[in-house]
Motif scaffolding. Structure first.
Motif, mmCIF file in Angstrom:
data_model
loop_
_atom_site.group_PDB
_atom_site.id
_atom_site.type_symbol
_atom_site.label_atom_id
_atom_site.label_comp_id
_atom_site.label_asym_id
_atom_site.label_seq_id
_atom_site.Cartn_x
_atom_site.Cartn_y
_atom_site.Cartn_z
ATOM 1 N N ASN A 170 18.574 -6.287 27.400
ATOM 2 C CA ASN A 170 18.218 -5.885 28.688
ATOM 3 C C ASN A 170 18.447 -6.818 29.955
ATOM 4 O OD1 ASN A 170 18.020 -3.170 27.950
ATOM 5 N ND2 ASN A 170 15.734 -3.452 27.790
ATOM 6 N N VAL A 171 17.935 -8.070 29.644
ATOM 7 C CA VAL A 171 17.978 -9.035 30.617
ATOM 8 C C VAL A 171 19.686 -9.589 30.651
ATOM 9 C CG1 VAL A 171 17.793 -11.797 30.995
ATOM 10 C CG2 VAL A 171 15.904 -10.116 30.324
ATOM 11 N N ALA A 172 20.404 -9.772 29.655
ATOM 12 C CA ALA A 172 21.894 -9.852 29.702
ATOM 13 C C ALA A 172 22.591 -8.927 30.542
ATOM 14 C CB ALA A 172 22.185 -10.145 28.245
ATOM 15 N N GLY A 173 21.946 -7.553 30.175
ATOM 16 C CA GLY A 173 22.649 -6.555 30.949
ATOM 17 C C GLY A 173 22.375 -6.766 32.495
ATOM 18 N N ALA A 174 21.057 -7.016 32.958
ATOM 19 C CA ALA A 174 20.957 -7.111 34.338
ATOM 20 C C ALA A 174 21.757 -8.569 34.767
ATOM 21 C CB ALA A 174 19.413 -7.514 34.411
ATOM 22 N N MET A 175 22.087 -9.525 34.071
ATOM 23 C CA MET A 175 22.599 -10.659 34.490
ATOM 24 C C MET A 175 24.112 -10.054 34.798
ATOM 25 S SD MET A 175 23.086 -14.263 32.832
ATOM 26 C CE MET A 175 21.241 -14.469 32.708
ATOM 27 N N THR A 176 24.485 -9.364 33.892
ATOM 28 C CA THR A 176 26.237 -8.992 34.073
ATOM 29 C C THR A 176 26.126 -7.869 35.386
ATOM 30 O OG1 THR A 176 26.243 -8.808 31.746
ATOM 31 C CG2 THR A 176 27.936 -7.363 33.069
ATOM 32 N N GLN A 177 25.286 -7.178 35.541
ATOM 33 C CA GLN A 177 25.078 -6.405 36.861
ATOM 34 C C GLN A 177 25.138 -7.572 38.050
ATOM 35 O OE1 GLN A 177 21.706 -3.974 35.914
ATOM 36 N NE2 GLN A 177 22.968 -2.103 36.002
ATOM 37 N N ALA A 178 24.244 -8.284 38.033
ATOM 38 C CA ALA A 178 24.344 -9.356 39.072
ATOM 39 C C ALA A 178 25.400 -10.172 39.428
ATOM 40 C CB ALA A 178 22.968 -10.309 38.786
ATOM 41 N N ALA A 179 26.301 -10.562 38.246
ATOM 42 C CA ALA A 179 27.598 -11.256 38.396
ATOM 43 C C ALA A 179 28.698 -10.468 38.893
ATOM 44 C CB ALA A 179 27.901 -11.624 36.947
ATOM 45 N N GLU A 180 28.545 -9.194 39.006
ATOM 46 C CA GLU A 180 29.699 -8.251 39.321
ATOM 47 C C GLU A 180 29.115 -7.664 40.675
ATOM 48 O OE1 GLU A 180 29.898 -5.325 36.192
ATOM 49 O OE2 GLU A 180 31.295 -6.430 34.898
ATOM 50 N N ALA A 181 27.911 -8.158 41.010
ATOM 51 C CA ALA A 181 27.655 -7.474 42.403
ATOM 52 C C ALA A 181 28.211 -8.095 43.424
ATOM 53 C CB ALA A 181 25.830 -7.526 42.539
ATOM 54 N N LEU A 182 28.229 -7.487 44.725
ATOM 55 C CA LEU A 182 28.476 -8.263 45.911
ATOM 56 C C LEU A 182 27.260 -8.986 46.742
ATOM 57 C CD1 LEU A 182 31.166 -5.698 47.309
ATOM 58 C CD2 LEU A 182 31.656 -7.870 46.414
ATOM 59 N N PRO A 183 27.575 -10.106 46.969
ATOM 60 C CA PRO A 183 26.263 -10.722 47.780
ATOM 61 C C PRO A 183 25.995 -9.982 48.969
ATOM 62 C CG PRO A 183 27.739 -12.407 46.904
ATOM 63 C CD PRO A 183 28.340 -11.041 46.618
ATOM 64 N N GLY A 184 24.479 -10.251 49.494
ATOM 65 C CA GLY A 184 24.293 -9.618 50.533
ATOM 66 C C GLY A 184 23.914 -10.674 51.629
ATOM 67 N N ALA A 185 24.021 -10.314 52.899
ATOM 68 C CA ALA A 185 23.895 -11.319 53.865
ATOM 69 C C ALA A 185 22.630 -11.464 54.262
ATOM 70 C CB ALA A 185 24.815 -10.899 55.274
ATOM 71 N N GLY A 186 22.148 -12.268 55.330
ATOM 72 C CA GLY A 186 20.862 -12.623 55.522
ATOM 73 C C GLY A 186 20.433 -13.987 54.994
ATOM 74 N N SER A 188 25.286 1.956 46.629
ATOM 75 C CA SER A 188 26.314 2.776 46.222
ATOM 76 C C SER A 188 27.520 1.929 46.329
ATOM 77 C CB SER A 188 26.548 4.044 46.797
ATOM 78 O OG SER A 188 26.299 4.034 48.258
ATOM 79 N N GLY A 189 27.613 0.998 47.293
ATOM 80 C CA GLY A 189 28.768 -0.045 47.527
ATOM 81 C C GLY A 189 28.807 -0.992 46.542
#
Length: 449
Positions: free
Chosen positions: A73-89, A99-100
């Motif tokens: 599950n940690v590896a799965g969360a890491m994969t989601q983070a790797a593919e996510a778009l960074p947020g500003a701030g 959803s984006g």
């Protein structure tokens, strides 16, 4: 990529960051080798702000990852983070997205200083969680390379356990200096007229003088003093005053030597790192979280639209990877060198930034591979926030993912940002390896027109 430099700002003689730092690269990875992110001392901590549960033992990160379900599950969360778009701030890239596919977490780092010089760092993800580097279960990460230092921390939060690796290049701290505070005398050199001060360092004198209104003569070999009309402050050596009346001579000596402490604050530090949340219900895959964050003390606030020319930035990157080779899930650290080039456009075209991460060390050993941080458009808001795509490869895998960042450091002579920091992640096309990390880099040369 590490040494043992300590920052005097921190609690227990060690401070922390993120951002571009050399996280786990040197030495053996606490995640990979059975070492722990926190000490295996049986220590306990209460749940974050909760009085509904008794204090619960904080498992080490290694203990948590030893469970096969947790590891997957940690590896799965890491994969989601790797593919996510960074947020500003404050730049944040995590497994929690909208959803984006844009990261919804917002992690900020705040450094604090006290009158005594002790310092703490708070890392806060909005109202979701927070941790202070003065809390229990703190360990310095060894062998971190200058200018970075790093710490590992962990605590119980509502419904799970939070683990954070923090790195910083903040070199604030107290310095000590010793000086001689001169002894003052009501003293006059009738032959020396001064408009401000007369400073004598290690000189020899033999002059008419008056001490407390009594005329006489002052002699000295190798004495140091500061003289203003009517006032003599001895700082070194000794002076002999002999009254003209034949009365006994008087020896004038310096004041005491005193040691002073002075707080020197770093006005433009970077901080960042990674975090992981393991829920108490290890079967609840949706409650796992993994992410990276980058922040700084001096977000670039000048007019980005007015910038032109090119600036180069070099620094460090660090992160954590998961590897599902052979059917089991393994974790480890990696480090690398980051190089970035910003081309400021001026006017309506604000310009672009791109770069690469090279010279990798994986779990302390040199490794082949390269990550390209694809060209990203510089934005007009959030300190020029930008984000783009990651591509790369090593001897066994090809990777895709996302990266992002923003500028820091005002007041540079050329008007351009003094540093840049952000996050990045990638996932192998064969669905075996994922990684998430943070970087920080400082300007290496003046902009070229």
């Amino acid at each position: 990529m590490r040494n043992s430099r300590l920052l005097t700002l921190t609690v227990v003689a060690c401070l922390a960051l993120v951002a571009a730092g050399c996280g786990g690269g040197g030495g053996t990875s606490p995640m990979a080798d059975g070492g722990s992110m926190m000490p295996d001392d049986g220590s306990t901590m209460p749940d974050d702000g909760s009085t509904s549960q008794p204090p619960t033992m904080v498992p080490t990160r290694t203990q948590a990852l030893a469970d096969p379900t947790t590891a997957v599950n940690v590896a799965g969360a890491m994969t989601q983070a790797a593919e996510a778009l960074p947020g500003a701030g404050s730049v944040t890239q995590s497994s929690n997205v909208d959803s984006g596919n844009i990261t919804t977490d917002r992690v900020q780092v705040t450094h604090r200083y006290s009158d005594t010089g002790a310092g703490t760092i708070e890392i806060r993800n909005g109202t979701r969680w927070s941790i202070d580097i003065s809390e229990e279960n703190l360990r310095e990460i060894p062998y971190v390379e200058d200018p970075w230092i790093g710490v590992e921390a962990g605590k119980r939060i509502q419904g799970g356990t939070l683990y954070v690796d923090l790195y910083t290049d903040d070199d604030s701290g107290y310095s000590e200096y010793t000086t001689t505070v001169g002894a003052d005398y009501d003293f006059t050199f009738p032959g020396i007229q001064v408009g401000g001060q007369y400073v004598s360092e290690g000189s020899n004198i033999d002059l008419p003088a008056e001490l407390n209104g009594v005329p006489g003569r002052a002699t000295c070999t190798g004495c140091s003093f500061v003289y203003t009309t009517g006032q003599l402050s001895m700082t070194g050596g000794s002076m002999t005053f002999t009254p003209s009346s034949g009365s006994p001579a008087t020896t004038l000596t310096p004041g005491a030597t005193e040691t002073f402490s002075e707080l020197e604050l770093d006005a433009d530090y970077l901080s960042g790192g990674i975090w992981m949340i393991v829920p108490d219900d290890t079967m609840s895959a949706d409650d796992y979280a993994f992410g990276a964050f980058a922040d700084g003390n001096d977000p670039f606030g000048s007019n980005i639209a007015a910038l032109q020319g090119t600036a180069s930035y070099d620094g460090d990157a660090t992160g954590v990877y998961s590897d599902k080779t052979g059917g089991s899930t393994q974790f480890g650290y990696f480090d690398g060198d980051v190089s970035l080039t910003a081309i400021f456009g001026g006017g309506s075209d604000l310009g672009t930034i791109s770069g690469a991460i090279t010279n990798f060390e994986v779990d302390g050993s040199p490794a082949n591979g390269r990550l390209d941080l694809g060209t990203a458009s510089i934005g007009s808001a959030n300190s020029g926030f930008f984000r783009g795509s990651v591509t790369g490869s090593d001897d066994e895998h090809s990777y895709t993912g996302h990266w992002g960042g923003q500028f820091f450091g005002n007041g540079e002579a050329d008007g351009r940002p003094g540093s840049v920091a952000g996050t990045f992640g990638g996932h192998s096309t064969d669905d075996v390896v994922s990684f998430v990390g943070a970087f920080g880099a400082h300007k290496q040369q003046a902009a070229v027109q």
